[in-house]
Scaffold this motif. Structure first.
Motif, PDB file in Angstrom:
ATOM      1  N   GLU A 269       0.840  -1.258   0.047  1.00 59.70           N
ATOM      2  CA  GLU A 269       0.112  -0.022   0.270  1.00 59.70           C
ATOM      3  C   GLU A 269       0.764   1.307  -0.064  1.00 59.70           C
ATOM      4  N   ILE A 270       1.828   1.247   0.630  1.00 63.10           N
ATOM      5  CA  ILE A 270       3.005   2.282   0.900  1.00 63.10           C
ATOM      6  C   ILE A 270       3.453   2.779  -0.769  1.00 63.10           C
ATOM      7  N   LEU A 271       3.696   1.227  -1.249  1.00 62.74           N
ATOM      8  CA  LEU A 271       4.379   1.384  -2.576  1.00 62.74           C
ATOM      9  C   LEU A 271       3.480   2.007  -3.432  1.00 62.74           C
ATOM     10  N   ALA A 272       2.331   1.606  -3.432  1.00 64.57           N
ATOM     11  CA  ALA A 272       1.231   2.114  -4.505  1.00 64.57           C
ATOM     12  C   ALA A 272       1.084   3.833  -4.338  1.00 64.57           C
ATOM     13  N   THR A 273       1.044   4.246  -3.007  1.00 65.02           N
ATOM     14  CA  THR A 273       0.994   5.869  -2.799  1.00 65.02           C
ATOM     15  C   THR A 273       2.010   6.319  -3.115  1.00 65.02           C
ATOM     16  N   THR A 274       3.358   6.049  -3.007  1.00 66.48           N
ATOM     17  CA  THR A 274       4.436   6.433  -3.120  1.00 66.48           C
ATOM     18  C   THR A 274       4.523   6.529  -4.786  1.00 66.48           C
ATOM     19  N   GLN A 275       4.166   5.704  -5.689  1.00 61.53           N
ATOM     20  CA  GLN A 275       4.213   5.455  -7.195  1.00 61.53           C
ATOM     21  C   GLN A 275       3.269   6.462  -7.935  1.00 61.53           C
ATOM     22  N   GLU A 276       2.033   6.717  -6.978  1.00 61.78           N
ATOM     23  CA  GLU A 276       1.136   7.895  -7.356  1.00 61.78           C
ATOM     24  C   GLU A 276       1.902   9.141  -7.086  1.00 61.78           C
ATOM     25  N   ASN A 277       2.234   9.355  -5.996  1.00 63.53           N
ATOM     26  CA  ASN A 277       3.083  10.463  -5.841  1.00 63.53           C
ATOM     27  C   ASN A 277       4.172  10.938  -6.669  1.00 63.53           C
ATOM     28  N   LEU A 278       4.771   9.938  -6.947  1.00 63.80           N
ATOM     29  CA  LEU A 278       5.992  10.233  -7.932  1.00 63.80           C
ATOM     30  C   LEU A 278       5.338  10.635  -9.383  1.00 63.80           C
ATOM     31  N   GLN A 279       4.394   9.918  -9.998  1.00 65.40           N
ATOM     32  CA  GLN A 279       3.505  10.290 -11.241  1.00 65.40           C
ATOM     33  C   GLN A 279       2.987  11.796 -10.962  1.00 65.40           C
ATOM     34  N   ALA A 280       2.378  11.991  -9.991  1.00 68.82           N
ATOM     35  CA  ALA A 280       1.985  13.445  -9.788  1.00 68.82           C
ATOM     36  C   ALA A 280       2.799  14.437 -10.019  1.00 68.82           C
ATOM     37  N   THR A 281       4.245  14.299  -9.709  1.00 65.63           N
ATOM     38  CA  THR A 281       5.273  15.410  -9.556  1.00 65.63           C
ATOM     39  C   THR A 281       5.911  15.244 -11.033  1.00 65.63           C
ATOM     40  N   SER A 282       5.892  14.187 -11.839  1.00 63.72           N
ATOM     41  CA  SER A 282       6.594  13.995 -13.098  1.00 63.72           C
ATOM     42  C   SER A 282       6.201  14.921 -14.018  1.00 63.72           C
TER      43      SER A 282
END
Length: 331
Positions: free
Chosen positions: A318-331
């Motif tokens: 779950e932490i991984l999924a949230t982190t991936q989403e955060n990265l995508q939002a800032t790319s």
């Protein structure tokens, strides 16, 4: 990864930690890391860097001739003594744990995705998130290992309160370490951001409201600037601090490994998505948390490693999924 990113490889004997975020209001801070596929390097590493392990017949995850389950575990820290302790514990339970060494952080994830190995343990969740986003892989964490604080050192000051307006602090300039270092300085009260960035850069620093001026440099150069007359402090990864002979307890400030913002920097065991529930893999994670293994882990880190307990595979995913989403939002 126990302590870096696009990362600068750690020296033998230092955990990768691989960096970390700061406050819970930001959720999970992340940095950008470029993961390249190094097929030739992986093949060479598999054939050459196995320490005392001999290649076994069959594909990864196969059975040895004596009936033991063969599991190939890749790491960038094969010289760390705790891996041999883990291997011995696994052997007592009929698990033939083959240790596969890699010289670069860019190698173990492609090797895992391609089926050359069954598990890897070298990275934190932030690094894994960036790898998945950049490659389209869906590698998943199945268990936690450790986390290492990211400290601020100074020869000029004994506390953060002694820093004065306009003094320079050197920080790593690669994206993941840089973001984490900025959060360390923000938590220490030395910099203020103009907004609420999830992946801060020096451009997000409010110079007028901040005490110090950040000076981004190569991560490997931070430790060497500790005596520079123009530098009041340095934010240094554990491996470089160890190599430079720092007193690892002599920092001015360090982030809190138990904080909400540190979650992206939890180091993990990683498997392919269709094998996350493999009971043998789960047992290897459990054996890693045997006291004999953990004692060696902490000792090898110079006492800086903080063992991470209390996160099952689902929580880490779950932490991984949230982190991936955060990265995508800032790319």
């Amino acid at each position: 990864m126990s302590d870096s990113t696009s990362p600068t490889p750690p020296s033998d004997g230092a955990p990768v930690l691989p960096p970390k975020a700061r406050s819970s209001r930001r959720g999970l801070a992340a940095g950008l890391v470029v993961a390249a596929l190094v097929v030739v390097g992986v093949v060479v590493a598999l054939l050459v860097n196995r320490g005392s392990d001999e290649p076994s017949a069959g594909s990864a995850g196969s059975s040895a001739s004596d009936g033991a389950r063969v599991v190939r575990l890749g790491t960038t820290e094969i010289a760390q003594p705790h891996w041999q302790i883990l291997k011995d514990l696994a052997a007592q339970e009929g698990i033939d744990l083959e240790l596969v060494g890699f010289s670069e952080y860019t190698q173990p994830n492609p090797a895992l995705a391609d089926g050359e190995i069954d598990l890897n343990a070298f990275q934190h969740l932030l690094y894994l998130a960036d790898h998945n986003n950049n490659t389209g892989d869906d590698l998943q964490p199945i268990g936690s290992t450790l986390i290492v604080p990211l400290p601020l050192y100074s020869e000029k000051h004994d506390s953060v309160e002694e820093f004065t307006k306009g003094e320079q602090v050197a920080i790593p300039n690669d994206a993941t370490n840089q973001a984490r270092a900025l959060f360390v300085l923000e938590s220490a009260g030395l910099v203020t951001f103009t907004g609420d960035p999830s992946v801060p850069t020096p451009d997000d620093v409010d110079t007028d409201a901040s005490t110090v001026v950040v000076r981004p440099v190569e991560a490997s150069q931070t430790a060497g600037l500790i005596g520079d007359p123009d530098i009041a402090g340095v934010v240094v990864n554990n491996n470089f601090a160890t190599d430079a002979g720092f007193d690892l307890d002599g920092y001015v400030y360090a982030d809190d490994p138990s904080s909400e913002g540190a979650k992206p920097y939890i180091n993990v065991f990683v498997a392919r998505p269709d094998e996350v529930d493999d009971p043998v893999y789960q047992r290897i994670v459990e054996l890693y948390h045997d006291p004999s293994v953990l004692e060696s882990v902490v000792e090898s880190s110079g006492g800086t490693a903080v063992i991470v307990e209390g996160y099952d595979a689902a929580a880490l995913q779950e932490i991984l999924a949230t982190t991936q989403e955060n990265l995508q939002a800032t790319s």
